[in-house]
Design an enzyme around this catalytic site. Structure first.
Site, PDB file in Angstrom:
ATOM      1  N   CYS A  94       0.873  -1.184   0.000  1.00 55.90           N
ATOM      2  CA  CYS A  94       0.000   0.000   0.000  1.00 55.90           C
ATOM      3  C   CYS A  94       0.908   1.232   0.000  1.00 55.90           C
ATOM      4  O   CYS A  94       2.103   1.117  -0.305  1.00 55.90           O
ATOM      5  CB  CYS A  94      -0.967  -0.010   1.185  1.00 55.90           C
ATOM      6  SG  CYS A  94      -0.191   0.076   2.808  1.00 55.90           S
ATOM      7  N   ASN A 131       2.354   1.497   4.277  1.00 58.30           N
ATOM      8  CA  ASN A 131       2.646   0.247   5.004  1.00 58.30           C
ATOM      9  C   ASN A 131       2.359   0.387   6.508  1.00 58.30           C
ATOM     10  O   ASN A 131       3.022  -0.222   7.332  1.00 58.30           O
ATOM     11  CB  ASN A 131       4.089  -0.213   4.782  1.00 58.30           C
ATOM     12  CG  ASN A 131       4.374  -1.661   5.212  1.00 58.30           C
ATOM     13  OD1 ASN A 131       5.493  -2.002   5.568  1.00 58.30           O
ATOM     14  ND2 ASN A 131       3.385  -2.501   5.207  1.00 58.30           N
ATOM     15  N   CYS A 136      -1.322   0.984   7.355  1.00 55.47           N
ATOM     16  CA  CYS A 136      -2.760   0.696   7.517  1.00 55.47           C
ATOM     17  C   CYS A 136      -3.165  -0.550   6.736  1.00 55.47           C
ATOM     18  O   CYS A 136      -3.324  -1.626   7.311  1.00 55.47           O
ATOM     19  CB  CYS A 136      -3.608   1.895   7.070  1.00 55.47           C
ATOM     20  SG  CYS A 136      -3.324   3.405   8.019  1.00 55.47           S
ATOM     21  N   ARG A 137      -3.345  -0.441   5.417  1.00 59.44           N
ATOM     22  CA  ARG A 137      -3.934  -1.539   4.641  1.00 59.44           C
ATOM     23  C   ARG A 137      -3.023  -2.755   4.501  1.00 59.44           C
ATOM     24  O   ARG A 137      -3.453  -3.894   4.761  1.00 59.44           O
ATOM     25  CB  ARG A 137      -4.347  -1.034   3.250  1.00 59.44           C
ATOM     26  CG  ARG A 137      -5.478  -0.032   3.280  1.00 59.44           C
ATOM     27  CD  ARG A 137      -5.615   0.714   1.980  1.00 59.44           C
ATOM     28  NE  ARG A 137      -4.476   1.591   1.729  1.00 59.44           N
ATOM     29  CZ  ARG A 137      -4.284   2.283   0.618  1.00 59.44           C
ATOM     30  NH1 ARG A 137      -5.154   2.181  -0.370  1.00 59.44           N
ATOM     31  NH2 ARG A 137      -3.236   3.078   0.484  1.00 59.44           N
ATOM     32  N   SER A 138      -1.776  -2.540   4.067  1.00 57.53           N
ATOM     33  CA  SER A 138      -0.943  -3.736   3.807  1.00 57.53           C
ATOM     34  C   SER A 138      -0.531  -4.478   5.085  1.00 57.53           C
ATOM     35  O   SER A 138      -0.493  -5.713   5.074  1.00 57.53           O
ATOM     36  CB  SER A 138       0.264  -3.404   2.914  1.00 57.53           C
ATOM     37  OG  SER A 138       1.133  -2.492   3.525  1.00 57.53           O
ATOM     38  N   ASP A 152      -8.096   3.961   1.028  1.00 54.29           N
ATOM     39  CA  ASP A 152      -7.158   4.356   2.078  1.00 54.29           C
ATOM     40  C   ASP A 152      -7.948   4.868   3.286  1.00 54.29           C
ATOM     41  O   ASP A 152      -8.681   5.850   3.162  1.00 54.29           O
ATOM     42  CB  ASP A 152      -6.266   5.466   1.507  1.00 54.29           C
ATOM     43  CG  ASP A 152      -5.132   5.804   2.438  1.00 54.29           C
ATOM     44  OD1 ASP A 152      -5.172   5.389   3.605  1.00 54.29           O
ATOM     45  OD2 ASP A 152      -4.197   6.489   1.978  1.00 54.29           O
TER      46      ASP A 152
HETATM   47  P1  4NP Z   1      -1.713   2.963   4.001  1.00 51.29           P
HETATM   48  O1  4NP Z   1      -2.298   4.352   4.548  1.00 51.29           O
HETATM   49  O2  4NP Z   1      -1.192   3.235   2.602  1.00 51.29           O
HETATM   50  O3  4NP Z   1      -2.909   2.073   3.979  1.00 51.29           O
HETATM   51  O4  4NP Z   1      -0.656   2.551   4.967  1.00 51.29           O
HETATM   52  C1  4NP Z   1      -1.564   5.547   4.600  1.00 51.29           C
HETATM   53  C2  4NP Z   1      -0.672   5.763   5.615  1.00 51.29           C
HETATM   54  C3  4NP Z   1       0.044   6.941   5.692  1.00 51.29           C
HETATM   55  C4  4NP Z   1      -0.150   7.907   4.730  1.00 51.29           C
HETATM   56  C5  4NP Z   1      -1.028   7.674   3.701  1.00 51.29           C
HETATM   57  C6  4NP Z   1      -1.733   6.503   3.637  1.00 51.29           C
HETATM   58  N1  4NP Z   1       0.559   9.124   4.794  1.00 51.29           N
HETATM   59  O5  4NP Z   1       0.325   9.989   3.947  1.00 51.29           O
HETATM   60  O6  4NP Z   1       1.416   9.300   5.680  1.00 51.29           O
END
Ligand code: 4NP
Length: 169
Positions: A24, A27, A29-31, A140
């Protein structure tokens, strides 16, 4: 690979241990949810597959998952707090057999790093196994609240079930 389930032996593949990577953006939240949920389901079903996760960006590298991801996983009986974020690397194309990305931006950002056609063939949207050719994305949840995290958790859980069923074919 041989899988023992309900006393029945399922042969998945004759290759050495299969390796799956979830990717994702951050790294956190989703992954990591996908990694934790998949590990949990594989353990329950005594399936021996290597699972990892990574992020397109390296901003969160070295950190545990987002607190909201840890909380929603814990509520659903899944442990993700021990996962440490890392940045996706071009070496991952060599190390992993399948690379599941959460959305179209992740796919684009992974595909541009693919060194050859074989590497590109390893990449697919995570939800395409559950909903073939739909190009549906795992949204997201970063700007969301616990409801969004719960929805994402359930979506990822269904996607992991579909991947496991596909592996058993
Ligand atoms: P992820 O979510 O891609 O599911 O881990 C996010 C985590 C952090 C950020 C964006 C999306 N960020 O912009 O810091």
């Amino acid at each position: 690979m041989t899988v023992f389930q309900n006393g029945v032996t399922h042969r998945l593949t004759s290759n050495p241990k299969m390796k799956i990577l979830f990717v994702c953006l951050g790294n956190i939240c989703r992954s990591p949810l996908a990694e934790g949920i998949m590990r949990h389901k594989l353990k329950e079903q005594s399936i021996d597959i290597e699972v990892d996760s990574a992020g397109i960006g390296g901003w969160q590298a070295g950190e545990p998952p987002d607190k909201r991801a840890i909380a929603i996983a814990s509520k659903n009986g899944v442990e993700v707090s021990n996962i440490i974020a890392r940045k996706f690397s071009v070496d991952d194309f060599e190390k992993f057999d399948k690379i599941y990305v959460m959305d179209l931006e992740n796919k684009r950002d992974v595909m541009v790093q693919a060194p050859n056609e074989n590497a590109k063939q390893k990449v697919d949207l995570f939800l395409n196994v559950l909903h073939p050719s739909s190009n549906a994305i795992v949204p997201d949840p970063w700007f969301g609240d616990s409801r969004e995290f719960e929805e994402v958790f359930q979506l990822i859980s269904k996607g992991c079930d579909a991947i496991i069923e596909e592996l058993k074919k």
